[in-house]
Design a protein around this motif. Sequence first.
Motif, PDB file in Angstrom:
ATOM      1  N   VAL A 179    -100.442  32.140 -62.830  1.00 39.29           N
ATOM      2  CA  VAL A 179    -100.314  31.072 -61.843  1.00 39.29           C
ATOM      3  C   VAL A 179     -99.205  30.128 -62.309  1.00 39.29           C
ATOM      4  CG1 VAL A 179    -101.483  29.140 -60.722  1.00 39.29           C
ATOM      5  CG2 VAL A 179    -102.761  31.228 -61.272  1.00 39.29           C
ATOM      6  N   PRO A 180     -98.216  29.810 -61.453  1.00 32.97           N
ATOM      7  CA  PRO A 180     -97.132  28.913 -61.872  1.00 32.97           C
ATOM      8  C   PRO A 180     -97.673  27.626 -62.497  1.00 32.97           C
ATOM      9  CG  PRO A 180     -96.631  29.853 -59.734  1.00 32.97           C
ATOM     10  CD  PRO A 180     -98.037  30.281 -60.068  1.00 32.97           C
ATOM     11  N   THR A 181     -97.277  27.365 -63.744  1.00 28.37           N
ATOM     12  CA  THR A 181     -97.827  26.247 -64.511  1.00 28.37           C
ATOM     13  C   THR A 181     -96.703  25.474 -65.172  1.00 28.37           C
ATOM     14  OG1 THR A 181     -99.841  27.519 -64.958  1.00 28.37           O
ATOM     15  CG2 THR A 181     -99.411  25.619 -66.372  1.00 28.37           C
ATOM     16  N   LEU A 182     -96.683  24.147 -64.954  1.00 31.89           N
ATOM     17  CA  LEU A 182     -95.685  23.292 -65.576  1.00 31.89           C
ATOM     18  C   LEU A 182     -96.179  22.845 -66.948  1.00 31.89           C
ATOM     19  CD1 LEU A 182     -92.969  21.734 -65.111  1.00 31.89           C
ATOM     20  CD2 LEU A 182     -94.384  19.797 -64.388  1.00 31.89           C
ATOM     21  N   SER A 183     -95.335  22.990 -67.950  1.00 32.53           N
ATOM     22  CA  SER A 183     -95.682  22.589 -69.310  1.00 32.53           C
ATOM     23  C   SER A 183     -94.746  21.482 -69.770  1.00 32.53           C
ATOM     24  CB  SER A 183     -95.580  23.786 -70.259  1.00 32.53           C
ATOM     25  OG  SER A 183     -95.881  23.414 -71.589  1.00 32.53           O
ATOM     26  N   LEU A 184     -95.298  20.457 -70.418  1.00 30.16           N
ATOM     27  CA  LEU A 184     -94.506  19.341 -70.931  1.00 30.16           C
ATOM     28  C   LEU A 184     -94.968  18.956 -72.331  1.00 30.16           C
ATOM     29  CD1 LEU A 184     -95.452  18.353 -67.694  1.00 30.16           C
ATOM     30  CD2 LEU A 184     -93.374  17.036 -68.143  1.00 30.16           C
ATOM     31  N   THR A 185     -94.067  18.369 -73.093  1.00 38.05           N
ATOM     32  CA  THR A 185     -94.404  17.774 -74.380  1.00 38.05           C
ATOM     33  C   THR A 185     -94.647  16.280 -74.163  1.00 38.05           C
ATOM     34  OG1 THR A 185     -93.045  19.393 -75.555  1.00 38.05           O
ATOM     35  CG2 THR A 185     -93.602  17.358 -76.736  1.00 38.05           C
ATOM     36  N   THR A 186     -95.625  15.747 -74.869  1.00 43.07           N
ATOM     37  CA  THR A 186     -95.973  14.340 -74.672  1.00 43.07           C
ATOM     38  C   THR A 186     -95.875  13.554 -75.976  1.00 43.07           C
ATOM     39  OG1 THR A 186     -98.337  14.636 -75.119  1.00 43.07           O
ATOM     40  CG2 THR A 186     -97.596  15.009 -72.849  1.00 43.07           C
ATOM     41  N   THR A 187     -95.726  12.244 -75.821  1.00 47.47           N
ATOM     42  CA  THR A 187     -95.851  11.299 -76.927  1.00 47.47           C
ATOM     43  C   THR A 187     -97.155  10.535 -76.725  1.00 47.47           C
ATOM     44  OG1 THR A 187     -93.451  11.077 -77.069  1.00 47.47           O
ATOM     45  CG2 THR A 187     -94.769   9.379 -78.142  1.00 47.47           C
ATOM     46  N   ILE A 188     -97.882  10.255 -77.794  1.00 44.40           N
ATOM     47  CA  ILE A 188     -99.196   9.624 -77.694  1.00 44.40           C
ATOM     48  C   ILE A 188     -99.072   8.108 -77.793  1.00 44.40           C
ATOM     49  CG2 ILE A 188    -101.530   9.542 -78.638  1.00 44.40           C
ATOM     50  CD1 ILE A 188    -100.695  12.235 -77.380  1.00 44.40           C
ATOM     51  N   ALA A 189     -99.789   7.421 -76.885  1.00 53.04           N
ATOM     52  CA  ALA A 189     -99.775   5.960 -76.857  1.00 53.04           C
ATOM     53  C   ALA A 189    -101.205   5.430 -76.864  1.00 53.04           C
ATOM     54  CB  ALA A 189     -99.032   5.464 -75.612  1.00 53.04           C
ATOM     55  N   GLU A 190    -101.361   4.144 -77.219  1.00 52.83           N
ATOM     56  CA  GLU A 190    -102.665   3.487 -77.180  1.00 52.83           C
ATOM     57  C   GLU A 190    -103.089   3.277 -75.721  1.00 52.83           C
ATOM     58  OE1 GLU A 190    -104.494   2.842 -79.670  1.00 52.83           O
ATOM     59  OE2 GLU A 190    -103.219   2.759 -81.449  1.00 52.83           O
ATOM     60  N   THR A 191    -104.377   3.465 -75.442  1.00 50.84           N
ATOM     61  CA  THR A 191    -104.858   3.396 -74.067  1.00 50.84           C
ATOM     62  C   THR A 191    -104.671   2.025 -73.447  1.00 50.84           C
ATOM     63  OG1 THR A 191    -106.518   5.084 -74.581  1.00 50.84           O
ATOM     64  CG2 THR A 191    -106.850   3.794 -72.571  1.00 50.84           C
ATOM     65  N   GLY A 192    -105.053   0.961 -74.147  1.00 48.78           N
ATOM     66  CA  GLY A 192    -105.014  -0.369 -73.555  1.00 48.78           C
ATOM     67  C   GLY A 192    -103.617  -0.952 -73.462  1.00 48.78           C
ATOM     68  N   THR A 193    -102.888  -0.903 -74.568  1.00 46.52           N
ATOM     69  CA  THR A 193    -101.582  -1.568 -74.636  1.00 46.52           C
ATOM     70  C   THR A 193    -100.415  -0.664 -74.260  1.00 46.52           C
ATOM     71  OG1 THR A 193    -101.287  -0.956 -76.957  1.00 46.52           O
ATOM     72  CG2 THR A 193    -102.448  -3.022 -76.498  1.00 46.52           C
ATOM     73  N   LYS A 194    -100.639   0.641 -74.287  1.00 51.16           N
ATOM     74  CA  LYS A 194     -99.586   1.639 -74.076  1.00 51.16           C
ATOM     75  C   LYS A 194     -98.501   1.576 -75.154  1.00 51.16           C
ATOM     76  CE  LYS A 194    -100.242   2.144 -69.096  1.00 51.16           C
ATOM     77  NZ  LYS A 194     -99.607   2.135 -67.750  1.00 51.16           N
ATOM     78  N   GLU A 195     -98.838   0.929 -76.270  1.00 50.70           N
ATOM     79  CA  GLU A 195     -97.937   0.932 -77.419  1.00 50.70           C
ATOM     80  C   GLU A 195     -97.993   2.299 -78.084  1.00 50.70           C
ATOM     81  OE1 GLU A 195     -95.896  -1.485 -78.734  1.00 50.70           O
ATOM     82  OE2 GLU A 195     -96.283  -2.525 -76.832  1.00 50.70           O
ATOM     83  N   PRO A 196     -96.889   2.737 -78.694  1.00 46.15           N
ATOM     84  CA  PRO A 196     -96.898   4.042 -79.372  1.00 46.15           C
ATOM     85  C   PRO A 196     -97.992   4.110 -80.435  1.00 46.15           C
ATOM     86  CG  PRO A 196     -94.660   3.206 -79.167  1.00 46.15           C
ATOM     87  CD  PRO A 196     -95.573   2.091 -78.751  1.00 46.15           C
ATOM     88  N   TYR A 197     -98.720   5.217 -80.459  1.00 53.81           N
ATOM     89  CA  TYR A 197     -99.754   5.427 -81.473  1.00 53.81           C
ATOM     90  C   TYR A 197     -99.074   5.700 -82.809  1.00 53.81           C
ATOM     91  CZ  TYR A 197    -103.757   7.558 -83.877  1.00 53.81           C
ATOM     92  OH  TYR A 197    -104.753   7.853 -84.777  1.00 53.81           O
ATOM     93  N   ASN A 198     -99.417   4.928 -83.838  1.00 52.43           N
ATOM     94  CA  ASN A 198     -98.637   4.975 -85.079  1.00 52.43           C
ATOM     95  C   ASN A 198     -98.851   6.236 -85.904  1.00 52.43           C
ATOM     96  OD1 ASN A 198    -101.150   4.527 -86.180  1.00 52.43           O
ATOM     97  ND2 ASN A 198    -100.697   2.462 -86.948  1.00 52.43           N
ATOM     98  N   ARG A 199     -99.793   7.086 -85.524  1.00 50.49           N
ATOM     99  CA  ARG A 199    -100.002   8.343 -86.257  1.00 50.49           C
ATOM    100  C   ARG A 199     -99.581   9.568 -85.462  1.00 50.49           C
ATOM    101  NH1 ARG A 199    -105.836   7.407 -89.381  1.00 50.49           N
ATOM    102  NH2 ARG A 199    -105.232   5.484 -90.461  1.00 50.49           N
ATOM    103  N   ASP A 200     -98.985   9.366 -84.323  1.00 57.52           N
ATOM    104  CA  ASP A 200     -98.491  10.481 -83.509  1.00 57.52           C
ATOM    105  C   ASP A 200     -97.256  11.077 -84.170  1.00 57.52           C
ATOM    106  OD1 ASP A 200     -97.720  12.213 -81.433  1.00 57.52           O
ATOM    107  OD2 ASP A 200     -96.554  10.618 -80.467  1.00 57.52           O
TER     108      ASP A 200
END
Length: 224
Positions: free
Chosen positions: A18-39
């Motif tokens: 089934v046609p599937t789109l794949s992406l790479t992500t960067t992890i962020a904090e849920t509340g602040t959307k600041e970058p997660y420092n252990r990603d």
Amino acid sequence: MLAMPDPNTAFIDPFCEVPTLSLTTTIAETGTKEPYNRDPRGIAQRAEKYVESTGLADQAVFGPEAEFFIFDNVQYDHKSNGCFYSVDSDEAVWNTGRDEMPNLGYKIRHKEGYFPVAPTDQQQDIRSEMALVMEELGLHVERQHHEVATAGQAEIDIRFDSLVKTADNMMLFKYVVKNVARRHGKTVTFMPKPSSETTARACTPTRAFGRRANRSSPAKNTPD
């Protein structure tokens, strides 16, 4: 945690019916959307900014030479009364006496896998297929060949790029290698030394730090 997709990494997965789109992500904090420092990806992004902030260099590139093993069978168990693991390859030296009806004898002895031609090298086509799929997905493959060890040790080299881009490329590299192997009824491992007598595998990074050429000077886009 929030997974923040990077649209520049998008591709259509070649292994899904089934046609599937794949992406790479960067992890962020849920509340602040600041970058997660252990990603790991976020750490690589900060590392690139740090190198530039030092004034020592404004670009850093990394070129991986990734090795792996292609096995025909893997078995393991860990129970309350015992544990074991076993790996196997049709080309492994320990299968010279196996009843294969017929056993044609083309087995690679320890440390003699760099690098024979067919029919001793039985994995030229599968490595070529891996390389072609990588190229279709945007990776620049420089070469592929059998590596030193018996039991299906292989190497595929991809062209250098920035730290973050190379890390993204290596994740895609491993995904392609494992799924092409699966397509052929084989399995791949990147573990360092799956057999005690075989040569260990590695991922040798070639790296360079440099400055981009001044706009008024002759073009030179690669690091010194």
